[in-house]
Design an enzyme around this catalytic site. Structure first.
Site, mmCIF file in Angstrom:
data_model
loop_
_atom_site.group_PDB
_atom_site.id
_atom_site.type_symbol
_atom_site.label_atom_id
_atom_site.label_comp_id
_atom_site.label_asym_id
_atom_site.label_seq_id
_atom_site.Cartn_x
_atom_site.Cartn_y
_atom_site.Cartn_z
ATOM 1 N N TRP A 114 0.859 -1.194 0.000
ATOM 2 C CA TRP A 114 0.000 0.000 0.000
ATOM 3 C C TRP A 114 0.887 1.233 0.000
ATOM 4 O O TRP A 114 2.086 1.161 0.223
ATOM 5 C CB TRP A 114 -0.939 -0.005 1.214
ATOM 6 C CG TRP A 114 -2.143 0.888 1.027
ATOM 7 C CD1 TRP A 114 -2.336 2.123 1.542
ATOM 8 C CD2 TRP A 114 -3.294 0.595 0.230
ATOM 9 N NE1 TRP A 114 -3.543 2.634 1.121
ATOM 10 C CE2 TRP A 114 -4.154 1.709 0.318
ATOM 11 C CE3 TRP A 114 -3.689 -0.495 -0.547
ATOM 12 C CZ2 TRP A 114 -5.381 1.778 -0.345
ATOM 13 C CZ3 TRP A 114 -4.912 -0.446 -1.196
ATOM 14 C CH2 TRP A 114 -5.746 0.680 -1.101
ATOM 15 N N ASP A 164 -0.192 11.925 -0.328
ATOM 16 C CA ASP A 164 -1.206 12.888 0.076
ATOM 17 C C ASP A 164 -2.461 12.188 0.593
ATOM 18 O O ASP A 164 -2.480 10.966 0.785
ATOM 19 C CB ASP A 164 -1.533 13.840 -1.087
ATOM 20 C CG ASP A 164 -2.139 13.137 -2.299
ATOM 21 O OD1 ASP A 164 -2.478 11.934 -2.215
ATOM 22 O OD2 ASP A 164 -2.292 13.798 -3.345
ATOM 23 N N GLU A 167 -3.350 9.279 -1.422
ATOM 24 C CA GLU A 167 -2.351 8.222 -1.526
ATOM 25 C C GLU A 167 -1.627 8.267 -2.866
ATOM 26 O O GLU A 167 -1.385 7.248 -3.515
ATOM 27 C CB GLU A 167 -3.000 6.861 -1.220
ATOM 28 C CG GLU A 167 -3.689 6.939 0.143
ATOM 29 C CD GLU A 167 -4.395 5.683 0.586
ATOM 30 O OE1 GLU A 167 -5.066 5.059 -0.244
ATOM 31 O OE2 GLU A 167 -4.273 5.347 1.778
ATOM 32 N N GLU A 318 -18.565 6.644 -1.902
ATOM 33 C CA GLU A 318 -17.362 7.467 -1.891
ATOM 34 C C GLU A 318 -17.480 8.591 -2.911
ATOM 35 O O GLU A 318 -17.214 9.758 -2.609
ATOM 36 C CB GLU A 318 -16.140 6.599 -2.198
ATOM 37 C CG GLU A 318 -14.814 7.326 -2.141
ATOM 38 C CD GLU A 318 -13.654 6.362 -2.338
ATOM 39 O OE1 GLU A 318 -12.845 6.200 -1.405
ATOM 40 O OE2 GLU A 318 -13.571 5.747 -3.430
#
Length: 362
Positions: A114, A164, A167, A318
């Site tokens: 990740w 940020d 990501e 989202e």
């Protein structure tokens, strides 16, 4: 336009979605069903979600989340001490040794790759836990082990480039990240008379205002001219610039002009994630700022837009594809990760915050 009772019902539903999915250990899952988020909790998402729950009046749920974060961070006391020693000695600290941005529900690091080094979440959690404690008259001693670890981590590494809020772009220093660090450390500095936190908060603010302003407004990262949908957080709630300051006014105006379409706010103009849709949580963030600036009509416009995009059973996604910036990029993400994250608990938490700003929770 929904009625006042319908807005209130969506607030109750948002609280129910958040608390129904809250893990037994206290973590708020980012999204219980989305392939890439399932099984993980972020400090960024959770900090804002906890603020919404706290405003709703559910002290117990918010306490459980903050308890979980404090335990997770306290378990990394030795790791942070080692990292700080390396930096003090002038040694390079590999990015893979930094604290992660997300944790499993039992407080472990993720096992899959990740984009992990993101300092904003630590600042956001500090702001969230201090704000919650002040609102409800709680003793911060309950969360001091985690608070102290987060402060030590940020005061050592606040100025490094990192990923940020979205990501991306770990080669840059992001103004919204500096804003979150400033907000969290300033909250701790006032609440606990922590001089190191105060000094670092001031340094983050000075850097952002020196290198992160172009055309009179805050920018996406230091040296950029573009804006980002997360930048309003630098005004409210993080106070990097005060509401009403010319830089704050210009930043909100630029975000509105470049990223707001009919009440829905994009992340940034080059966004290709799921085609670059409009994010409900960013609409709430801009609405929150407008409410604080006295533009209640503008704030209601954003709350209405969010409410209009609830699913039939009252869940918030989202993002939505009404106005895609890069529609040709949408299918590749559908193929990779499936449908957009729904529900996203951060969206529900931000709805609660904006609903409270407009008096719907009182």
């Amino acid at each position: 336009m929904p009625t006042v009772s319908q807005f209130g019902a969506l607030a109750a539903r948002s609280h129910a979605v958040i608390t129904t999915h809250q893990h037994a250990g206290g973590a708020y899952p980012a999204s219980p069903t989305f392939s890439a988020y399932r099984g993980y909790a972020w400090l960024r998402d959770g900090g804002f979600t906890a603020e919404g729950v706290s405003r709703f009046g559910d002290v117990t749920s918010a306490n459980r989340f903050h308890d979980w974060v404090s335990r997770v961070l306290a378990d990394r006391r030795g790791q942070v001490d080692d990292l700080r020693a390396l930096r003090s000695a002038g040694a390079a600290v590999p990015i893979e040794r930094m604290l992660p941005t997300r944790f499993t529900f039992d407080g472990q690091n993720g096992s899959d790759p990740w984009w992990d080094f993101q300092t904003d979440g630590y600042g956001i959690w500090l702001w969230s836990v201090v704000t919650h404690a002040e609102r409800h008259g709680l003793d911060l001693a309950r969360w001091r082990p985690g608070i102290d670890v987060a402060v030590d981590f940020l005061t050592a590494f606040w100025d490094l480039p990192c990923f940020d809020w979205w990501e991306e772009h770990d080669e840059h220093r992001h103004v919204s990240t500096l804003g979150a660090i400033h907000g969290g450390l300033r909250a701790v500095a006032f609440a606990l008379d922590n001089h190191a936190a105060a000094e670092t908060a001031d340094a983050a603010r000075q850097l952002a205002l020196t290198e992160g302003v172009r055309g009179g407004h805050l920018t996406k990262w230091l040296g950029s001219d573009a804006v980002d949908g997360s930048l309003p957080a630098c005004v409210v709630p993080f106070g990097l610039v005060d509401a009403g300051d010319p830089i704050a006014t210009a930043t909100l105006a630029k975000v509105s002009a470049d990223l707001d379409v009919d009440g829905g706010v994009h992340r940034f103009t080059a966004d290709v994630f799921y085609g670059g849709g409009q994010w409900l949580l960013l609409s709430a963030l801009l609405g929150w700022n407008l409410a604080q600036a006295g533009d209640r009509a503008g704030a209601w416009r954003h709350l209405t837009w969010i409410a209009d995009h609830a699913t039939a059973d009252g869940e918030f996604p989202e993002q939505v594809p009404d106005h895609l910036l890069h529609p040709d990029s949408r299918q590749e993400w559908l193929d990779k990760w499936g449908p957009v994250a729904t529900p996203l608990l951060w969206s529900h938490g931000m709805y609660l915050i904006l609903a409270d700003e407009l008096g719907l929770l009182r």
